[in-house]
Design an enzyme around this catalytic site. Structure first.
Site, PDB file in Angstrom:
ATOM      1  CD  GLU A   1      -2.747   0.975   2.576  1.00  0.00           C
ATOM      2  OE1 GLU A   1      -3.419  -0.070   2.673  1.00  0.00           O
ATOM      3  OE2 GLU A   1      -2.802   1.899   3.398  1.00  0.00           O
TER       4      GLU A   1
ATOM      5  CE1 TYR B   1     -10.982   9.266  -3.302  1.00  0.00           C
ATOM      6  CE2 TYR B   1     -12.089   9.469  -1.186  1.00  0.00           C
ATOM      7  CZ  TYR B   1     -12.039   9.725  -2.545  1.00  0.00           C
ATOM      8  OH  TYR B   1     -13.043  10.442  -3.131  1.00  0.00           O
TER       9      TYR B   1
ATOM     10  CB  ALA C   1     -10.552  11.856   5.738  1.00  0.00           C
TER      11      ALA C   1
ATOM     12  NE  ARG D   1     -16.716   5.562   9.303  1.00  0.00           N
ATOM     13  CZ  ARG D   1     -16.670   5.699  10.622  1.00  0.00           C
ATOM     14  NH1 ARG D   1     -17.750   5.490  11.341  1.00  0.00           N
ATOM     15  NH2 ARG D   1     -15.552   6.023  11.229  1.00  0.00           N
TER      16      ARG D   1
ATOM     17  CB  ALA E   1     -17.415   0.213   4.702  1.00  0.00           C
TER      18      ALA E   1
ATOM     19  CG  HIS F   1     -13.629   1.046  13.670  1.00  0.00           C
ATOM     20  ND1 HIS F   1     -14.373   2.087  14.198  1.00  0.00           N
ATOM     21  CD2 HIS F   1     -12.939   1.565  12.625  1.00  0.00           C
ATOM     22  CE1 HIS F   1     -14.141   3.184  13.481  1.00  0.00           C
ATOM     23  NE2 HIS F   1     -13.275   2.885  12.517  1.00  0.00           N
TER      24      HIS F   1
ATOM     25  CE  LYS G   1     -16.040  -3.658   6.535  1.00  0.00           C
ATOM     26  NZ  LYS G   1     -15.178  -2.615   7.146  1.00  0.00           N
TER      27      LYS G   1
ATOM     28  CD  GLN H   1      -5.478  -0.156  11.236  1.00  0.00           C
ATOM     29  OE1 GLN H   1      -4.430  -0.232  10.576  1.00  0.00           O
ATOM     30  NE2 GLN H   1      -6.313   0.845  11.129  1.00  0.00           N
TER      31      GLN H   1
ATOM     32  CG  PHE I   1       0.539   5.815  12.174  1.00  0.00           C
ATOM     33  CD1 PHE I   1      -0.048   6.983  11.726  1.00  0.00           C
ATOM     34  CD2 PHE I   1       1.488   5.194  11.362  1.00  0.00           C
ATOM     35  CE1 PHE I   1       0.311   7.527  10.520  1.00  0.00           C
ATOM     36  CE2 PHE I   1       1.855   5.738  10.148  1.00  0.00           C
ATOM     37  CZ  PHE I   1       1.264   6.908   9.745  1.00  0.00           C
TER      38      PHE I   1
HETATM   39  P1  FAD Z   1     -17.042   0.700   8.553  1.00  0.00           P
HETATM   40  O1  FAD Z   1     -16.823  -0.708   8.100  1.00  0.00           O
HETATM   41  O2  FAD Z   1     -18.181   1.428   8.001  1.00  0.00           O
HETATM   42  O3  FAD Z   1     -16.982   0.721  10.111  1.00  0.00           O
HETATM   43  C1  FAD Z   1     -16.844   1.950  10.842  1.00  0.00           C
HETATM   44  C2  FAD Z   1     -17.477   1.810  12.220  1.00  0.00           C
HETATM   45  O4  FAD Z   1     -18.900   1.757  12.096  1.00  0.00           O
HETATM   46  C3  FAD Z   1     -17.098   0.541  12.977  1.00  0.00           C
HETATM   47  O5  FAD Z   1     -17.032   0.863  14.346  1.00  0.00           O
HETATM   48  C4  FAD Z   1     -18.245  -0.417  12.698  1.00  0.00           C
HETATM   49  O6  FAD Z   1     -18.431  -1.368  13.735  1.00  0.00           O
HETATM   50  C5  FAD Z   1     -19.435   0.524  12.573  1.00  0.00           C
HETATM   51  N1  FAD Z   1     -20.424   0.092  11.568  1.00  0.00           N
HETATM   52  C6  FAD Z   1     -20.158  -0.432  10.354  1.00  0.00           C
HETATM   53  N2  FAD Z   1     -21.283  -0.653   9.664  1.00  0.00           N
HETATM   54  C7  FAD Z   1     -22.310  -0.257  10.454  1.00  0.00           C
HETATM   55  C8  FAD Z   1     -23.713  -0.223  10.299  1.00  0.00           C
HETATM   56  N3  FAD Z   1     -24.300  -0.644   9.168  1.00  0.00           N
HETATM   57  N4  FAD Z   1     -24.482   0.264  11.329  1.00  0.00           N
HETATM   58  C9  FAD Z   1     -23.875   0.695  12.478  1.00  0.00           C
HETATM   59  N5  FAD Z   1     -22.535   0.679  12.685  1.00  0.00           N
HETATM   60  C10 FAD Z   1     -21.755   0.213  11.676  1.00  0.00           C
HETATM   61  N6  FAD Z   1      -8.834   5.744   5.788  1.00  0.00           N
HETATM   62  C11 FAD Z   1      -8.764   6.706   4.851  1.00  0.00           C
HETATM   63  O7  FAD Z   1      -9.186   7.846   5.113  1.00  0.00           O
HETATM   64  N7  FAD Z   1      -8.231   6.456   3.606  1.00  0.00           N
HETATM   65  C12 FAD Z   1      -7.778   5.236   3.256  1.00  0.00           C
HETATM   66  O8  FAD Z   1      -7.319   5.053   2.141  1.00  0.00           O
HETATM   67  C13 FAD Z   1      -7.845   4.184   4.220  1.00  0.00           C
HETATM   68  N8  FAD Z   1      -7.426   2.936   3.915  1.00  0.00           N
HETATM   69  C14 FAD Z   1      -7.566   1.929   4.845  1.00  0.00           C
HETATM   70  C15 FAD Z   1      -7.196   0.622   4.485  1.00  0.00           C
HETATM   71  C16 FAD Z   1      -7.304  -0.422   5.394  1.00  0.00           C
HETATM   72  C17 FAD Z   1      -6.922  -1.810   4.983  1.00  0.00           C
HETATM   73  C18 FAD Z   1      -7.789  -0.162   6.705  1.00  0.00           C
HETATM   74  C19 FAD Z   1      -7.890  -1.277   7.723  1.00  0.00           C
HETATM   75  C20 FAD Z   1      -8.183   1.131   7.067  1.00  0.00           C
HETATM   76  C21 FAD Z   1      -8.089   2.185   6.141  1.00  0.00           C
HETATM   77  N9  FAD Z   1      -8.485   3.486   6.446  1.00  0.00           N
HETATM   78  C22 FAD Z   1      -8.398   4.482   5.502  1.00  0.00           C
HETATM   79  C23 FAD Z   1      -9.041   3.801   7.775  1.00  0.00           C
HETATM   80  C24 FAD Z   1     -10.590   3.713   7.777  1.00  0.00           C
HETATM   81  O9  FAD Z   1     -11.119   4.659   6.891  1.00  0.00           O
HETATM   82  C25 FAD Z   1     -11.079   4.017   9.195  1.00  0.00           C
HETATM   83  O10 FAD Z   1     -10.683   2.981  10.060  1.00  0.00           O
HETATM   84  C26 FAD Z   1     -12.555   4.309   9.319  1.00  0.00           C
HETATM   85  O11 FAD Z   1     -12.792   4.804  10.643  1.00  0.00           O
HETATM   86  C27 FAD Z   1     -13.466   3.103   9.130  1.00  0.00           C
HETATM   87  O12 FAD Z   1     -13.603   2.740   7.834  1.00  0.00           O
HETATM   88  P2  FAD Z   1     -14.308   1.316   7.492  1.00  0.00           P
HETATM   89  O13 FAD Z   1     -14.440   1.212   6.060  1.00  0.00           O
HETATM   90  O14 FAD Z   1     -13.642   0.230   8.227  1.00  0.00           O
HETATM   91  O15 FAD Z   1     -15.748   1.597   8.177  1.00  0.00           O
END
Ligand code: FAD
Length: 280
Positions: A13, A45, A47, A102, A118, A144, A160, A171, A211
């Site tokens: 990455e 990407y 935020a 997300r 997400a 998370h 998801k 992570q 981090f």
């Molecule tokens: P989600 O899967 O949506 O989860 C976020 C939170 O909401 C969690 O606590 C989950 O339990 C909760 N949740 C999920 N779905 C629901 C639902 N339907 N109803 C209620 N609660 C729910 N960040 C960036 O800004 N840019 C990047 O490029 C980036 N790349 C990443 C790559 C990887 C491999 C990882 C692990 C993280 C990355 N991140 C990145 C960080 C990520 O954006 C953050 O951790 C963010 O807070 C959560 O994104 P997510 O897609 O995991 O969210």
């Protein structure tokens, strides 16, 4: 089995550099890592879409290596129209893999937007583009940071994946048991897609501690204490980090992890050292 021989293999990455020198340097890093024949590269990407143009541009230059390159895409603070446009552009550019997230809303930035989590983004991508994209999502073996509980986070993760993800990338973590426990529990909820461990090489203690606090990754006390003891001695930090991460990767691969995804921070050396150690 070494990571390179593994069917899913390794991936790396990058983040989009914001200076000319950073762009130039990334080309060298890309070439050094492309030589290890990774399954894919990915580009983060910012935020709220803050790096959209730079992500797209970086994907283009990284892809010139001939390695499949997946842009990350985050939905928070955005609307369906903007996501639709970006997906159309990626299709036009012949991009066929995405990391769907997300993301986190930067403080002071407007509303949440139309896609809140997400799982909604994954559903939207599938509705709009069918099976064009291979979609990766994020997984959190240590939960998370905003999750109300491990169980709830796991259920959200499974939702998801079932919305149409092909694989998950975790992570980073330093405790392999956290990964194996998460995978086992996810499988019990019916998750069948590969969950690839995200690997953060250890090269700088201050940055790593910052981090890790932000993303909720636990640095075990014995690692923290040892790194603290090295102070400014970066050579010792790197040597110790290399040993810790090599052992972590060995345990993960021996335990059946379907590949390794390296958070390179746009540096090649630390990831390459670990891969060389694994091969040895
Ligand atoms: P989600 O899967 O949506 O989860 C976020 C939170 O909401 C969690 O606590 C989950 O339990 C909760 N949740 C999920 N779905 C629901 C639902 N339907 N109803 C209620 N609660 C729910 N960040 C960036 O800004 N840019 C990047 O490029 C980036 N790349 C990443 C790559 C990887 C491999 C990882 C692990 C993280 C990355 N991140 C990145 C960080 C990520 O954006 C953050 O951790 C963010 O807070 C959560 O994104 P997510 O897609 O995991 O969210």
């Amino acid at each position: 089995m070494s990571a390179q021989e593994h069917p899913l293999g390794i991936s790396f990455e990058f983040f989009p550099p914001n200076t000319e020198a950073g762009k130039e340097k990334l080309l060298g890093v890309r070439d050094a890592l492309a030589a290890r024949n990774p399954r894919f590269f990915s580009v983060t990407y910012g935020a709220g879409g803050s790096t959209q143009a730079r992500t797209t541009q970086t994907v283009k230059s990284v892809r010139e290596s001939g390695i499949n390159t997946a842009p990350h895409l985050s939905c928070i603070g955005s609307d369906k129209g903007a996501m639709r446009e970006l997906l159309a552009q990626y299709r036009e550019d012949d991009i066929n893999s995405l990391v769907a997230l997300r993301g986190d809303l930067p403080s002071g930035m407007g509303g949440i937007g139309e896609l809140r989590y997400a799982n909604e983004l994954v559903e939207f991508i599938r509705e709009e583009t069918g099976n064009h994209f291979e979609i990766a999502v994020a997984a959190y073996p240590e939960s998370h940071p905003q999750a109300p509980s491990f169980e709830r986070d796991l259920e959200n993760f499974a939702r998801k994946v079932k919305a149409g993800a092909n694989l998950a990338i975790t992570q980073y973590f330093f405790n392999p048991d956290a990964y194996f426990h998460f995978v086992e529990r996810a499988q019990k909820l019916g998750v069948e897609t590969p969950i690839i461990p995200g690997i953060m090489p250890i090269t700088n203690y201050t940055k790593l501690a910052r981090f890790s606090d932000a993303c909720g990754a636990d640095i075990p006390r014995w690692i923290r204490k040892q790194l603290e003891a090295y102070g400014d001695d970066s050579e010792s930090i790197q040597a110790f980090g290399e040993e810790v991460i090599t052992r972590l990767c060995e345990r993960l691969l021996d335990g059946g992890a379907p590949g390794l995804h390296f958070y390179t921070l746009n540096q090649a050396k630390a990831s390459l050292k670990v891969l060389d150690n694994l091969r040895a």
